[in-house]
Scaffold this motif. Structure first.
Motif, PDB file in Angstrom:
ATOM      1  N   ALA A   1      10.412  61.125  13.490  1.00 59.45           N
ATOM      2  CA  ALA A   1       9.549  62.372  13.771  1.00 59.45           C
ATOM      3  C   ALA A   1      10.361  63.653  13.696  1.00 59.45           C
ATOM      4  CB  ALA A   1       8.888  62.251  15.125  1.00 59.45           C
ATOM      5  N   CYS A   2      11.661  63.671  14.080  1.00 57.73           N
ATOM      6  CA  CYS A   2      12.432  64.832  14.205  1.00 57.73           C
ATOM      7  C   CYS A   2      13.540  64.688  13.322  1.00 57.73           C
ATOM      8  CB  CYS A   2      12.564  65.439  15.587  1.00 57.73           C
ATOM      9  SG  CYS A   2      13.571  64.414  16.594  1.00 57.73           S
ATOM     10  N   GLY A   3      14.039  63.458  13.236  1.00 55.57           N
ATOM     11  CA  GLY A   3      15.333  63.335  12.416  1.00 55.57           C
ATOM     12  C   GLY A   3      16.561  63.162  13.508  1.00 55.57           C
ATOM     13  N   VAL A   4      16.464  63.234  14.622  1.00 53.07           N
ATOM     14  CA  VAL A   4      17.791  63.138  15.668  1.00 53.07           C
ATOM     15  C   VAL A   4      18.037  61.707  15.743  1.00 53.07           C
ATOM     16  CG1 VAL A   4      18.179  63.495  17.819  1.00 53.07           C
ATOM     17  CG2 VAL A   4      17.004  65.408  16.720  1.00 53.07           C
ATOM     18  N   HIS A   5      19.258  61.631  15.790  1.00 49.85           N
ATOM     19  CA  HIS A   5      20.145  60.253  16.119  1.00 49.85           C
ATOM     20  C   HIS A   5      20.483  60.614  17.498  1.00 49.85           C
ATOM     21  CE1 HIS A   5      20.317  58.449  12.012  1.00 49.85           C
ATOM     22  NE2 HIS A   5      19.767  59.481  11.905  1.00 49.85           N
ATOM     23  N   SER A   6      20.063  59.765  18.409  1.00 48.60           N
ATOM     24  CA  SER A   6      20.350  59.819  19.841  1.00 48.60           C
ATOM     25  C   SER A   6      21.056  58.399  20.221  1.00 48.60           C
ATOM     26  CB  SER A   6      19.127  60.438  20.618  1.00 48.60           C
ATOM     27  OG  SER A   6      18.011  59.455  20.555  1.00 48.60           O
ATOM     28  N   PRO A   7      22.246  58.482  21.018  1.00 43.18           N
ATOM     29  CA  PRO A   7      22.834  57.152  21.359  1.00 43.18           C
ATOM     30  C   PRO A   7      22.320  56.583  22.611  1.00 43.18           C
ATOM     31  CG  PRO A   7      24.172  59.152  21.967  1.00 43.18           C
ATOM     32  CD  PRO A   7      22.975  59.500  20.976  1.00 43.18           C
ATOM     33  N   ILE A   8      22.148  55.316  22.544  1.00 41.06           N
ATOM     34  CA  ILE A   8      21.784  54.574  23.754  1.00 41.06           C
ATOM     35  C   ILE A   8      23.031  54.466  24.787  1.00 41.06           C
ATOM     36  CG2 ILE A   8      21.123  52.219  24.538  1.00 41.06           C
ATOM     37  CD1 ILE A   8      18.953  53.596  23.112  1.00 41.06           C
ATOM     38  N   ASP A   9      22.464  54.597  26.111  1.00 43.66           N
ATOM     39  CA  ASP A   9      23.581  54.300  27.062  1.00 43.66           C
ATOM     40  C   ASP A   9      24.106  52.926  27.373  1.00 43.66           C
ATOM     41  OD1 ASP A   9      25.265  54.327  29.521  1.00 43.66           O
ATOM     42  OD2 ASP A   9      23.839  55.178  30.568  1.00 43.66           O
ATOM     43  N   MET A  10      25.330  52.964  26.770  1.00 44.98           N
ATOM     44  CA  MET A  10      25.889  51.525  26.567  1.00 44.98           C
ATOM     45  C   MET A  10      26.174  50.796  27.675  1.00 44.98           C
ATOM     46  SD  MET A  10      25.328  50.924  23.397  1.00 44.98           S
ATOM     47  CE  MET A  10      26.272  49.277  23.286  1.00 44.98           C
ATOM     48  N   ARG A  11      26.096  51.382  28.805  1.00 45.66           N
ATOM     49  CA  ARG A  11      26.555  50.854  30.253  1.00 45.66           C
ATOM     50  C   ARG A  11      25.448  50.042  30.713  1.00 45.66           C
ATOM     51  NH1 ARG A  11      27.891  56.501  33.005  1.00 45.66           N
ATOM     52  NH2 ARG A  11      26.057  56.949  31.815  1.00 45.66           N
ATOM     53  N   HIS A  12      24.238  50.176  30.262  1.00 48.81           N
ATOM     54  CA  HIS A  12      23.174  49.155  30.471  1.00 48.81           C
ATOM     55  C   HIS A  12      23.375  47.583  30.248  1.00 48.81           C
ATOM     56  CE1 HIS A  12      19.204  47.521  31.505  1.00 48.81           C
ATOM     57  NE2 HIS A  12      18.874  48.601  32.344  1.00 48.81           N
ATOM     58  N   LYS A  13      22.954  46.839  30.955  1.00 53.97           N
ATOM     59  CA  LYS A  13      23.430  45.369  30.830  1.00 53.97           C
ATOM     60  C   LYS A  13      22.522  44.640  29.390  1.00 53.97           C
ATOM     61  CE  LYS A  13      24.464  43.870  35.515  1.00 53.97           C
ATOM     62  NZ  LYS A  13      23.784  42.919  36.619  1.00 53.97           N
ATOM     63  N   LEU A  14      21.348  45.312  29.151  1.00 56.76           N
ATOM     64  CA  LEU A  14      20.595  45.105  28.124  1.00 56.76           C
ATOM     65  C   LEU A  14      21.305  45.107  26.699  1.00 56.76           C
ATOM     66  CD1 LEU A  14      17.719  44.176  26.893  1.00 56.76           C
ATOM     67  CD2 LEU A  14      17.016  46.348  27.046  1.00 56.76           C
ATOM     68  N   THR A  15      22.180  46.061  26.502  1.00 55.08           N
ATOM     69  CA  THR A  15      22.690  46.751  25.585  1.00 55.08           C
ATOM     70  C   THR A  15      23.690  45.410  24.726  1.00 55.08           C
ATOM     71  OG1 THR A  15      24.544  47.627  26.784  1.00 55.08           O
ATOM     72  CG2 THR A  15      22.592  49.047  25.754  1.00 55.08           C
ATOM     73  N   THR A  16      24.194  44.520  25.707  1.00 58.79           N
ATOM     74  CA  THR A  16      25.043  43.472  25.271  1.00 58.79           C
ATOM     75  C   THR A  16      23.842  42.643  24.813  1.00 58.79           C
ATOM     76  OG1 THR A  16      26.573  43.694  27.411  1.00 58.79           O
ATOM     77  CG2 THR A  16      26.628  41.572  26.292  1.00 58.79           C
ATOM     78  N   PHE A  17      22.689  42.211  25.047  1.00 61.41           N
ATOM     79  CA  PHE A  17      21.728  41.468  24.560  1.00 61.41           C
ATOM     80  C   PHE A  17      21.304  41.940  23.107  1.00 61.41           C
ATOM     81  CE2 PHE A  17      17.538  40.062  23.788  1.00 61.41           C
ATOM     82  CZ  PHE A  17      17.722  38.696  23.982  1.00 61.41           C
ATOM     83  N   ILE A  18      21.122  43.204  23.070  1.00 62.34           N
ATOM     84  CA  ILE A  18      20.646  43.757  21.782  1.00 62.34           C
ATOM     85  C   ILE A  18      22.091  43.563  20.746  1.00 62.34           C
ATOM     86  CG2 ILE A  18      20.033  45.770  20.630  1.00 62.34           C
ATOM     87  CD1 ILE A  18      18.845  46.922  23.284  1.00 62.34           C
ATOM     88  N   LEU A  19      23.050  43.889  21.296  1.00 61.58           N
ATOM     89  CA  LEU A  19      24.349  43.914  20.105  1.00 61.58           C
ATOM     90  C   LEU A  19      24.343  42.496  19.689  1.00 61.58           C
ATOM     91  CD1 LEU A  19      26.995  45.564  22.098  1.00 61.58           C
ATOM     92  CD2 LEU A  19      25.855  46.354  19.880  1.00 61.58           C
ATOM     93  N   LYS A  20      23.912  41.454  20.428  1.00 62.99           N
ATOM     94  CA  LYS A  20      24.030  40.057  20.014  1.00 62.99           C
ATOM     95  C   LYS A  20      22.729  39.588  19.367  1.00 62.99           C
ATOM     96  CE  LYS A  20      27.143  38.167  23.895  1.00 62.99           C
ATOM     97  NZ  LYS A  20      27.011  37.336  24.880  1.00 62.99           N
ATOM     98  N   ASN A  21      21.632  40.240  19.553  1.00 67.49           N
ATOM     99  CA  ASN A  21      20.374  39.935  19.057  1.00 67.49           C
ATOM    100  C   ASN A  21      19.615  41.108  18.321  1.00 67.49           C
ATOM    101  OD1 ASN A  21      19.733  37.069  20.128  1.00 67.49           O
ATOM    102  ND2 ASN A  21      20.580  38.138  21.616  1.00 67.49           N
ATOM    103  N   PRO A  22      20.346  41.830  17.330  1.00 62.27           N
ATOM    104  CA  PRO A  22      19.928  42.986  16.862  1.00 62.27           C
ATOM    105  C   PRO A  22      18.512  42.999  15.978  1.00 62.27           C
ATOM    106  CG  PRO A  22      21.703  42.024  15.392  1.00 62.27           C
ATOM    107  CD  PRO A  22      21.456  41.358  16.593  1.00 62.27           C
ATOM    108  N   PRO A  23      17.716  43.870  16.130  1.00 60.36           N
ATOM    109  CA  PRO A  23      16.271  43.725  15.571  1.00 60.36           C
ATOM    110  C   PRO A  23      16.394  43.642  14.184  1.00 60.36           C
ATOM    111  CG  PRO A  23      16.893  45.889  16.210  1.00 60.36           C
ATOM    112  CD  PRO A  23      17.881  45.162  16.762  1.00 60.36           C
ATOM    113  N   ALA A  24      15.213  43.243  13.241  1.00 63.71           N
ATOM    114  CA  ALA A  24      15.298  43.238  11.827  1.00 63.71           C
ATOM    115  C   ALA A  24      15.259  44.482  11.231  1.00 63.71           C
ATOM    116  CB  ALA A  24      13.928  42.426  11.384  1.00 63.71           C
ATOM    117  N   GLY A  25      16.514  44.420  10.238  1.00 66.94           N
ATOM    118  CA  GLY A  25      16.536  45.815   9.721  1.00 66.94           C
ATOM    119  C   GLY A  25      17.225  46.502  10.456  1.00 66.94           C
TER     120      GLY A  25
END
Length: 420
Positions: free
Chosen positions: A123-147
């Motif tokens: 919508a606006c073109g901004v790249h905003s980082p996710i707070d990597m301190r949350h436990k879910l980020t470990t799961f996402i790194l191991k199971n990235p979404p398609a594309g």
């Protein structure tokens, strides 16, 4: 199926972003009792996220095990629908909404090597980082979404399955990423490229999305009668200043974060621009200028923001610039840099504002600009990195009412947890 606004804090019944209302079903008895979320697939499609992400998020927040097999998404234990809806709102805020425009038009870009996850907003073109301190980020790194860019598996074939190459253009790559992550999703997209958008004809874009998308380019006036480059001495000097280069110093570090000792830096130039334009600039113009000067979402830029964004009423400024402050303070490093600039502003530049420090910190904390754990650490560790140590101690002493309240609130939460 009943639908609700993806942002439940938005009461507008014409709000375009909808999702199914979360449903729950309790199965089993005793130690085997589980909460099933029968419509998690539909919710995930509306959010353009894999259904495993919000399910796993529930488990992280509730301290419960989760399972997902055969399109069934379960959380161990008995959990009320209202509680899970509150957690879903938190998941949406942390992992779906753009930090700048607050629209859910984002895709996740996962970089497992750097251990970074970023929301790329269409919508606006901004790249905003996710707070990597949350436990879910470990799961996402191991199971990235398609594309998901760096984290996803890249196909050698094009989107249509033929041998056409994956588009190299950054915008085209973002388009391809979003389409891959939104496969089967019914969420509408804002038309940002002529007829390629999916917005319904005649339907207007959200105001803030339109504002960021059509952000004017500051100090860029096009004259059809004079399209040549002005090479006069004044024009060259102005361009050099806008690029944050000191022609008498060193100009090789424009793209680096460690160029503080070589003349005027891009961060100094951005801070000067912000100081000159804070009364009239919009959030969109601040974003545009930061991108042009190469400081957008750079941790050191948070120091420039903390030293130059304030007016006479700092508490109201937090409300006015909430989106910008949250964007520039994404991550621990940026928040430390911001607090350093804040110390300079109230401790050196405007010591008469020292008495307002507790109220300003409270406003920054309540709007999630600054993290509780980081504030507690900052309050007990005076530093001479940004100001003299005596000034640093004085600022923390002035902040003591807020820091005491923060510590007591944390103790109360611990006692409630023990009681439960």
């Amino acid at each position: 199926m009943a639908t609700v606004n993806i942002r439940r804090d938005v009461d507008d019944k014409f709000y375009r972003y909808k999702m199914p209302a979360l449903q729950t079903k309790i199965e089993g008895k005793g130690n085997g009792i589980k909460t099933v979320i029968p419509n998690m697939d539909d919710i995930a499609k509306a959010l353009s996220r894999p259904p495993t992400y919000p399910t796993k998020f529930f488990g992280c927040e509730l301290g419960a095990q989760t399972s997902f097999a055969n399109d069934r998404y379960l959380v161990n234990g008995q959990h009320q629908a209202d509680r899970l809806r509150e957690l879903l709102d938190t998941f949406i805020d942390k992992f779906v909404l753009c930090a700048a425009c607050k629209n859910p038009e984002t895709v996740l870009i996962v970089d497992p090597k750097k251990e970074e996850i970023t929301r790329d907003c269409k919508a606006c073109g901004v790249h905003s980082p996710i707070d990597m301190r949350h436990k879910l980020t470990t799961f996402i790194l191991k199971n990235p979404p398609a594309g998901s860019g760096k984290g996803g598996k890249k196909s050698k074939k094009g989107k249509g399955g033929d041998d056409s190459p994956v588009p190299k253009d950054k915008y085209a790559e973002a388009e391809a990423m979003r389409e891959a992550q939104m496969a089967g999703s019914n969420i509408p997209t804002i038309n940002t490229n002529g007829s390629n958008g999916k917005a319904v004809a005649g339907e207007e874009e959200d105001d803030i999305a339109k504002q960021f998308k059509n952000a004017p380019m500051p100090d860029r006036v096009v004259n059809d009668d004079d399209w040549a480059v002005d090479t006069s001495a004044d024009a060259v000097a102005a361009r050099m200043k806008n690029l944050a280069v000191n022609v008498d110093g060193f100009s090789g570090g424009l793209g680096d974060d460690d160029d503080d000792n070589f003349g005027e830096t891009k961060y100094d130039a951005f801070g000067a621009w912000l100081s000159d334009n804070k009364d009239t600039a919009t959030e969109a113009e601040v974003v545009t200028q930061a991108k042009e000067m190469g400081v957008w979402l750079k941790p050191k830029a948070a120091t420039a923001v903390a030293e130059n964004i304030w007016s006479d009423n700092m508490v109201k400024d937090v409300e006015k610039w909430e989106n910008i402050l949250r964007a520039f303070n994404a991550g621990e490093k940026a928040q430390k840099a911001f607090l350093g600039g804040f110390e300079r502003y109230v401790g050196v530049t405007h010591p008469e504002l020292t008495a307002t420090v507790p109220k300003v910190l409270m406003a920054l904390y309540q709007t999630d600009v600054l993290d509780e754990e980081l504030l507690n650490h900052w309050g007990t560790h005076a530093s001479k990195k940004y100001v003299d140590k005596d000034v640093s101690k004085k600022i923390r002493s002035a902040a003591s009412p807020f820091l005491k309240w923060l510590a007591e609130a944390e103790d109360d939460d611990d006692e409630e947890s023990d009681d439960e």
